[in-house]
Design an enzyme around this catalytic site. Structure first.
Site, PDB file in Angstrom:
ATOM      1  N   ASN A  13       0.872  -1.175   0.000  1.00 38.21           N
ATOM      2  CA  ASN A  13       0.000   0.000   0.000  1.00 38.21           C
ATOM      3  C   ASN A  13       0.910   1.226   0.000  1.00 38.21           C
ATOM      4  O   ASN A  13       1.510   1.537   1.027  1.00 38.21           O
ATOM      5  CB  ASN A  13      -0.900  -0.037   1.248  1.00 38.21           C
ATOM      6  CG  ASN A  13      -1.656   1.258   1.456  1.00 38.21           C
ATOM      7  OD1 ASN A  13      -1.746   2.095   0.555  1.00 38.21           O
ATOM      8  ND2 ASN A  13      -2.218   1.427   2.650  1.00 38.21           N
ATOM      9  N   TRP A  14       1.014   1.856  -1.148  1.00 39.59           N
ATOM     10  CA  TRP A  14       1.931   3.006  -1.260  1.00 39.59           C
ATOM     11  C   TRP A  14       1.373   4.271  -0.616  1.00 39.59           C
ATOM     12  O   TRP A  14       2.072   5.266  -0.496  1.00 39.59           O
ATOM     13  CB  TRP A  14       2.269   3.265  -2.736  1.00 39.59           C
ATOM     14  CG  TRP A  14       3.363   2.379  -3.260  1.00 39.59           C
ATOM     15  CD1 TRP A  14       3.758   1.176  -2.748  1.00 39.59           C
ATOM     16  CD2 TRP A  14       4.204   2.630  -4.389  1.00 39.59           C
ATOM     17  NE1 TRP A  14       4.792   0.668  -3.492  1.00 39.59           N
ATOM     18  CE2 TRP A  14       5.082   1.537  -4.501  1.00 39.59           C
ATOM     19  CE3 TRP A  14       4.293   3.678  -5.320  1.00 39.59           C
ATOM     20  CZ2 TRP A  14       6.055   1.457  -5.508  1.00 39.59           C
ATOM     21  CZ3 TRP A  14       5.251   3.595  -6.336  1.00 39.59           C
ATOM     22  CH2 TRP A  14       6.129   2.503  -6.424  1.00 39.59           C
ATOM     23  N   LYS A  15       0.101   4.258  -0.242  1.00 38.09           N
ATOM     24  CA  LYS A  15      -0.543   5.443   0.343  1.00 38.09           C
ATOM     25  C   LYS A  15      -0.333   6.647  -0.591  1.00 38.09           C
ATOM     26  O   LYS A  15      -0.262   6.454  -1.801  1.00 38.09           O
ATOM     27  CB  LYS A  15      -0.020   5.702   1.762  1.00 38.09           C
ATOM     28  CG  LYS A  15      -0.115   4.429   2.612  1.00 38.09           C
ATOM     29  CD  LYS A  15       0.098   4.654   4.076  1.00 38.09           C
ATOM     30  CE  LYS A  15      -0.060   3.313   4.791  1.00 38.09           C
ATOM     31  NZ  LYS A  15       0.033   3.448   6.235  1.00 38.09           N
ATOM     32  N   HIS A 100      -9.449   1.498   4.883  1.00 39.44           N
ATOM     33  CA  HIS A 100      -8.171   1.640   5.595  1.00 39.44           C
ATOM     34  C   HIS A 100      -8.390   2.601   6.764  1.00 39.44           C
ATOM     35  O   HIS A 100      -9.152   3.566   6.651  1.00 39.44           O
ATOM     36  CB  HIS A 100      -7.094   2.169   4.643  1.00 39.44           C
ATOM     37  CG  HIS A 100      -5.728   2.117   5.258  1.00 39.44           C
ATOM     38  ND1 HIS A 100      -5.301   3.051   6.173  1.00 39.44           N
ATOM     39  CD2 HIS A 100      -4.710   1.231   5.127  1.00 39.44           C
ATOM     40  CE1 HIS A 100      -4.075   2.739   6.564  1.00 39.44           C
ATOM     41  NE2 HIS A 100      -3.694   1.636   5.946  1.00 39.44           N
ATOM     42  N   GLU A 170      -5.443  -4.673  10.677  1.00 36.38           N
ATOM     43  CA  GLU A 170      -4.368  -3.708  10.894  1.00 36.38           C
ATOM     44  C   GLU A 170      -4.637  -2.919  12.178  1.00 36.38           C
ATOM     45  O   GLU A 170      -5.435  -1.973  12.162  1.00 36.38           O
ATOM     46  CB  GLU A 170      -4.298  -2.722   9.728  1.00 36.38           C
ATOM     47  CG  GLU A 170      -4.019  -3.376   8.395  1.00 36.38           C
ATOM     48  CD  GLU A 170      -3.425  -2.375   7.406  1.00 36.38           C
ATOM     49  OE1 GLU A 170      -2.296  -2.605   6.970  1.00 36.38           O
ATOM     50  OE2 GLU A 170      -4.076  -1.369   7.115  1.00 36.38           O
ATOM     51  N   GLY A 176       2.763   2.198  10.749  1.00 38.11           N
ATOM     52  CA  GLY A 176       3.784   3.228  10.605  1.00 38.11           C
ATOM     53  C   GLY A 176       4.544   3.544  11.878  1.00 38.11           C
ATOM     54  O   GLY A 176       5.256   4.544  11.949  1.00 38.11           O
ATOM     55  N   SER A 216       3.404  -2.264  10.330  1.00 37.06           N
ATOM     56  CA  SER A 216       4.849  -2.399  10.586  1.00 37.06           C
ATOM     57  C   SER A 216       5.419  -3.759  10.196  1.00 37.06           C
ATOM     58  O   SER A 216       6.302  -4.286  10.877  1.00 37.06           O
ATOM     59  CB  SER A 216       5.173  -2.066  12.047  1.00 37.06           C
ATOM     60  OG  SER A 216       4.883  -0.695  12.306  1.00 37.06           O
ATOM     61  N   GLY A 237       2.743  -1.130   4.262  1.00 36.08           N
ATOM     62  CA  GLY A 237       2.821   0.271   3.866  1.00 36.08           C
ATOM     63  C   GLY A 237       4.245   0.665   3.526  1.00 36.08           C
ATOM     64  O   GLY A 237       4.746   0.388   2.435  1.00 36.08           O
ATOM     65  N   GLY A 238       4.946   1.274   4.495  1.00 32.48           N
ATOM     66  CA  GLY A 238       6.274   1.840   4.266  1.00 32.48           C
ATOM     67  C   GLY A 238       7.245   0.916   3.544  1.00 32.48           C
ATOM     68  O   GLY A 238       7.950   1.338   2.614  1.00 32.48           O
TER      69      GLY A 238
HETATM   70  P1  PGA Z   1       2.987   0.233   7.581  1.00 27.07           P
HETATM   71  O1  PGA Z   1       1.482   0.501   7.025  1.00 27.07           O
HETATM   72  O2  PGA Z   1       3.437  -1.076   6.987  1.00 27.07           O
HETATM   73  O3  PGA Z   1       3.775   1.388   7.091  1.00 27.07           O
HETATM   74  O4  PGA Z   1       2.878   0.147   9.055  1.00 27.07           O
HETATM   75  C1  PGA Z   1       0.568  -0.549   6.895  1.00 27.07           C
HETATM   76  C2  PGA Z   1      -0.720  -0.041   6.280  1.00 27.07           C
HETATM   77  O5  PGA Z   1      -1.189   1.043   6.637  1.00 27.07           O
HETATM   78  O6  PGA Z   1      -1.308  -0.720   5.423  1.00 27.07           O
END
Ligand code: PGA
Length: 254
Positions: A13-15, A100, A170, A176, A216, A237-238
């Protein structure tokens, strides 16, 4: 006999990150999605709407799937700035994330909104990734299971089945932050989600529906998290922004 384990899904998920320059990472992920991985897991990257068409072109000939991060419940109309599930599908998306926690928090999305968006995804032929998860305050108040149960029950689209719907657990406080729940906590919530799905859809369908863990996930904790019972993949995400990190996480399924 125990139901066969669902085929895992490793989803990025690149947001709100990435411009066209970033598509080289998509190419690198597509190139790194080799036969050993293809045999064991499905790979997906969910992108900002602006990058979906380009990414779909970059991944032609690869089994890497491309997805969106949100969609409107309606197919078209006077909704300035919104993008419909049909538009995402038209650009080459095959999945869309709905509900999300950042959308629930930033845009006031309720379980009812999320359900309508998930149903829009199915209507457009996309697979919906329905996100659920408790806040830190809810966990500390001992409300995790109750909150997640309510989210799953009320966000699930009509007609949900293992091919068209994926659940992503999540915990909001793990997104994050570098924090993750203990393996026992992940196992407890995932088993409870499976139970909620069984009550809603029957044991057979529930047993084959994928339940991802997100929050994370990194190359150094992926194998342990992915090995937990009822964890059928990850939403990342990250660590999905760099092909090397994303592929290192996917390698948990090699
Ligand atoms: P993260 O984000 O891996 O950066 O914690 C996960 C997400 O929001 O899908």
């Amino acid at each position: 006999m125990a139901a066969a384990r669902p085929r895992p899904l490793v989803a990025g998920n690149w947001k709100m990150n990435g411009v066209r320059e970033g598509l080289k990472e998509i190419k690198a992920i597509a190139d790194g999605y080799d036969v050993a991985l293809q045999n064991n897991a499905s790979l997906l990257i969910c992108l900002p709407a602006t990058l979906i068409h380009g990414a779909a072109l970059y991944s032609v000939g690869s089994r890497l799937a491309i997805g969106g991060q949100d969609c409107h419940a309606k197919a078209s109309g006077a909704h300035t700035g919104d993008v419909s599930a049909e538009m995402l599908a038209d650009c080459g998306a095959r999945y869309v994330i709905v509900g999300h926690s950042e959308r629930r928090a930033d845009h006031g999305e309720t379980n009812e909104t999320v359900k309508a968006k998930a149903e829009a995804a199915l209507r457009a032929g996309l697979r919906a990734i329905v996100c659920v998860g408790e806040t830190r305050a809810e966990r500390e108040a001992g409300k995790t299971l109750a909150v997640v149960r309510r989210q799953v029950k009320n966000s699930l689209p009509a007609g949900a089945n293992p091919r068209n719907t994926v659940i992503a657990y999540e915990p909001v406080w793990a997104i994050g932050t570098g924090l993750t729940p203990t393996p026992a906590d992940v196992a407890e919530v995932h088993a409870d989600i499976r139970k909620t799905l069984s009550a809603a859809l029957g044991k057979d369908i529930a047993g084959r529906m994928r339940i991802l863990y997100g929050g994370s996930v990194k190359p150094d904790n992926a194998k342990a998290l992915m090995g937990i019972e009822n964890v059928d993949g990850a939403l990342i995400g990250g660590a999905s922004l760099k092909a090397a990190d994303f592929l290192a996480i996917a390698a948990a399924y090699r």
